[in-house]
Design an enzyme around this catalytic site. Structure first.
Site, short mmCIF file in Angstrom:
data_model
loop_
_atom_site.label_atom_id
_atom_site.label_comp_id
_atom_site.label_asym_id
_atom_site.label_seq_id
_atom_site.Cartn_x
_atom_site.Cartn_y
_atom_site.Cartn_z
N ASP A 1 13.31 -0.40 -1.66
CA ASP A 1 11.92 -0.85 -1.71
C ASP A 1 11.60 -1.16 -0.25
O ASP A 1 12.07 -2.15 0.29
CB ASP A 1 11.79 -2.12 -2.56
CG ASP A 1 10.35 -2.60 -2.61
OD1 ASP A 1 9.64 -2.42 -1.60
OD2 ASP A 1 9.94 -3.16 -3.63
N HIS A 2 10.81 -0.29 0.36
CA HIS A 2 10.72 -0.40 1.83
C HIS A 2 10.06 -1.71 2.28
O HIS A 2 10.22 -2.13 3.42
CB HIS A 2 10.05 0.83 2.45
CG HIS A 2 8.56 0.85 2.32
ND1 HIS A 2 7.92 1.21 1.16
CD2 HIS A 2 7.58 0.56 3.20
CE1 HIS A 2 6.62 1.14 1.34
NE2 HIS A 2 6.38 0.75 2.57
N HIS B 1 6.75 -3.56 -4.80
CA HIS B 1 6.45 -4.36 -3.60
C HIS B 1 5.90 -5.76 -3.93
O HIS B 1 6.37 -6.76 -3.39
CB HIS B 1 5.47 -3.62 -2.69
CG HIS B 1 5.84 -2.20 -2.42
ND1 HIS B 1 7.15 -1.78 -2.28
CD2 HIS B 1 5.09 -1.07 -2.28
CE1 HIS B 1 7.18 -0.47 -2.04
NE2 HIS B 1 5.94 -0.02 -2.05
C1 BG6 Z 1 4.36 3.19 -1.11
C2 BG6 Z 1 3.31 3.66 -2.06
O1 BG6 Z 1 5.46 2.67 -1.81
O2 BG6 Z 1 3.84 2.18 -0.28
C3 BG6 Z 1 2.08 4.13 -1.33
O3 BG6 Z 1 3.81 4.71 -2.86
C4 BG6 Z 1 1.59 3.09 -0.35
O4 BG6 Z 1 1.04 4.47 -2.24
C5 BG6 Z 1 2.74 2.60 0.52
O5 BG6 Z 1 0.56 3.65 0.44
C6 BG6 Z 1 2.31 1.43 1.37
O6 BG6 Z 1 3.32 1.11 2.28
P1 BG6 Z 1 2.97 0.38 3.64
O7 BG6 Z 1 4.29 0.14 4.27
O8 BG6 Z 1 2.09 1.30 4.40
O9 BG6 Z 1 2.24 -0.88 3.27
#
Ligand code: BG6
Length: 495
Positions: free
Chosen positions: A181-182, A244
């Site tokens: 989960d980045h 997230h």
């Molecule tokens: C991803 C989603 O996990 O996270 C995307 O699939 C979203 O839809 C993205 O745009 C958002 O990541 P960040 O790091 O740009 O907030």
């Protein structure tokens, strides 16, 4: 700390994620001197590619997406030398025989058994195939050295998540599985733990006695771009809330960990998910709001409605906005609402957690001082601002006792004059370091799905009323404001 010699195998090596995220992050790690002294990257995919062409493609990605976009030839050559391609079908056992042979070659050259990281940057269905094939080829056997990395979507619902976890665990031990989960790789997200548990100041008031409500916003300015196909099946709740938002909620609400051990932290987080009050299938609208953007304006430019986006049905009922009201049923949080929202095509990119404190028990100031009364608030800014802001009341200068809100502000930029690594750099390094703290364990994934299932089912069973119900460039449907207003709360003004 020196990392073991490592072979990184990128399934889906010719795909978008590898080009946009994984290779640029690995290159940045190399420039930061954080890669193992001996490593090799093996991109595996179906298309034919010569190593040179692959390198040219990757260099293009690095120049566009790496933190260090000024690429010196010597640095790139040193990196590219370690990157090779292996053509093969993910379903074909022969691919894995070739892979095994390549790994063995590397081990022989390095005279050591290298760690092997199998990163699945593939379409989700491949998670049912690749782990099993790896196991059949014996590439899963060393529990300390063989690791598998899985990207989202981690299931489509509770059943499919359970099935995915089962499939993974038939071939790998849980300790070998790294589910990404980045958001957990973001510095500001990790800082929630540091802020809460490295300072004695806030923990004593971090509970129902002092906290009135918590709001968590992950707002995006972007629409669905070229991902219409995926997004039509996902929607905001699956795409952002299940992972997230839930992870942010866990970090804000968890009990202090006893040690920094990966499982200890993950245990404390999963406790929060287990304590979330189940949403009753009747009366979902009291706890969940969905929205879809129509035409609108962003920074003065017209943008089209979701239903006009590429690969999206003109009658789509997919939500591009979701808001939830949740309660954590435990001693610390009983009765404190946690409001979560996320949406696409909102006025600006903004991720933040706001802890709103209760007001004072007795207002002893003159009546006119109360006119501008604001609750004290702590804002944990995740992105694009990175920092922490405490707002509180202060006396406005002058003869009268008038109050105004003021702010104390910490920003990463001013506090630490060094660039923040990308989330993927942190996560990839952690996999190489065999540290699972920032990765999702099977039970966390399932618990998060469990909470959302009543909402997903209720939404699937009924056609949303009035879609599209917010214009692109606004903060979502009115019902999302009402969700808070019913309890006398509000999202942050202008956000
Ligand atoms: C991803 C989603 O996990 O996270 C995307 O699939 C979203 O839809 C993205 O745009 C958002 O990541 P960040 O790091 O740009 O907030």
């Amino acid at each position: 700390m020196a990392l073991d010699p490592t072979i990184i195998v990128l399934f889906g090596g010719a795909g978008d994620l590898v080009w946009r995220k994984l290779i640029p992050s690995l290159f940045d790690l190399q420039l930061a001197g954080r890669m193992p002294r001996r490593f090799a990257i093996l991109a595996v995919d179906r298309l034919p590619f010569r190593d040179d062409d692959l390198h040219a493609r990757f260099l293009g990605g690095v120049k566009q997406f790496a933190r260090n976009q000024e690429v010196r030839n010597t640095d790139w050559d040193a990196f590219a030398r370690r990157v090779t391609y292996l053509q093969g079908d993910f379903k074909d056992p022969a691919t894995y025989a070739k892979l095994e042979a390549r790994c063995a070659q590397m081990d022989a050259a390095w005279k050591v058994k290298a760690a092997r990281i199998f990163h699945l940057a593939t379409p989700p269905a491949m998670v049912r195939v690749i782990p099993k094939r790896l196991a059949d080829a014996g590439l899963n056997r060393n529990r300390a050295r063989d690791r598998i990395v899985v990207e989202k979507p981690l299931g489509h619902d509770l059943d499919s998540a359970r099935e995915m976890n089962r499939t993974l665990r038939q071939s790998f031990d849980e300790s070998q599985i790294f589910r990404i989960d980045h958001y957990l790789g973001k510095e500001t997200v990790q800082n929630i733990l540091a802020f809460r548990f490295a300072n004695p100041l806030f923990e004593p008031i971090w509970n129902r006695r002092y906290v009135d409500c918590v709001t968590i916003t992950v707002a995006e300015e972007v629409g669905v771009g070229h991902r219409g196909n995926y997004y039509e099946r996902a929607g905001a709740l699956r795409d952002m809330a299940q992972n997230h938002l839930m992870q942010l909620l866990c970090l804000v609400a968890m009990e202090p960990m006893v040690s920094f051990d990966a499982d200890e932290i993950r245990n404390k987080k999963v406790d929060v998910l287990h304590a979330l009050r189940p949403i009753a299938p009747t009366g979902i609208e009291q706890f969940a709001v969905r929205g879809q953007y129509g035409r609108g304006k962003l920074h003065g430019k017209s943008v089209r409605a979701y239903r006009q986006e590429d690969d999206v049905s003109p009658h789509s009922t997919t939500e591009t906005f979701a808001a939830l009201k949740l309660f954590v049923d435990n001693w610390r949080w009983q009765g404190v609402p946690f409001y979560l929202r996320t949406g696409k095509r909102l006025p600006r990119q903004l991720s933040e957690v706001i802890i709103q404190f209760r007001t004072v028990p007795h207002r002893s100031f003159p009546a006119e001082s109360s006119r501008d009364w604001h609750p004290s608030r702590l804002v944990l800014s995740i992105q694009p601002e990175e920092g922490i802001v405490m707002s509180f009341q202060a006396k406005y200068p002058g003869p009268k006792m008038l109050l105004r809100p003021v702010e104390m502000r910490f920003t990463y930029q001013e506090g630490f004059a060094i660039p923040t690594p990308d989330a993927y750099e942190t996560l990839l390094w952690d996999v190489m370091n065999n540290d699972a703290t920032l990765f999702m364990r099977a039970d966390q994934i399932e618990a998060a799905w469990q909470v959302l299932m009543p909402v997903l089912e209720a939404w699937a069973d009924s056609t949303p009323r009035g879609f599209p119900n917010y214009a692109a460039g606004t903060w979502g449907p009115k019902a999302a404001d009402d969700l808070l207003a019913r309890a006398g709360h509000a999202w942050r003004a202008g956000a």
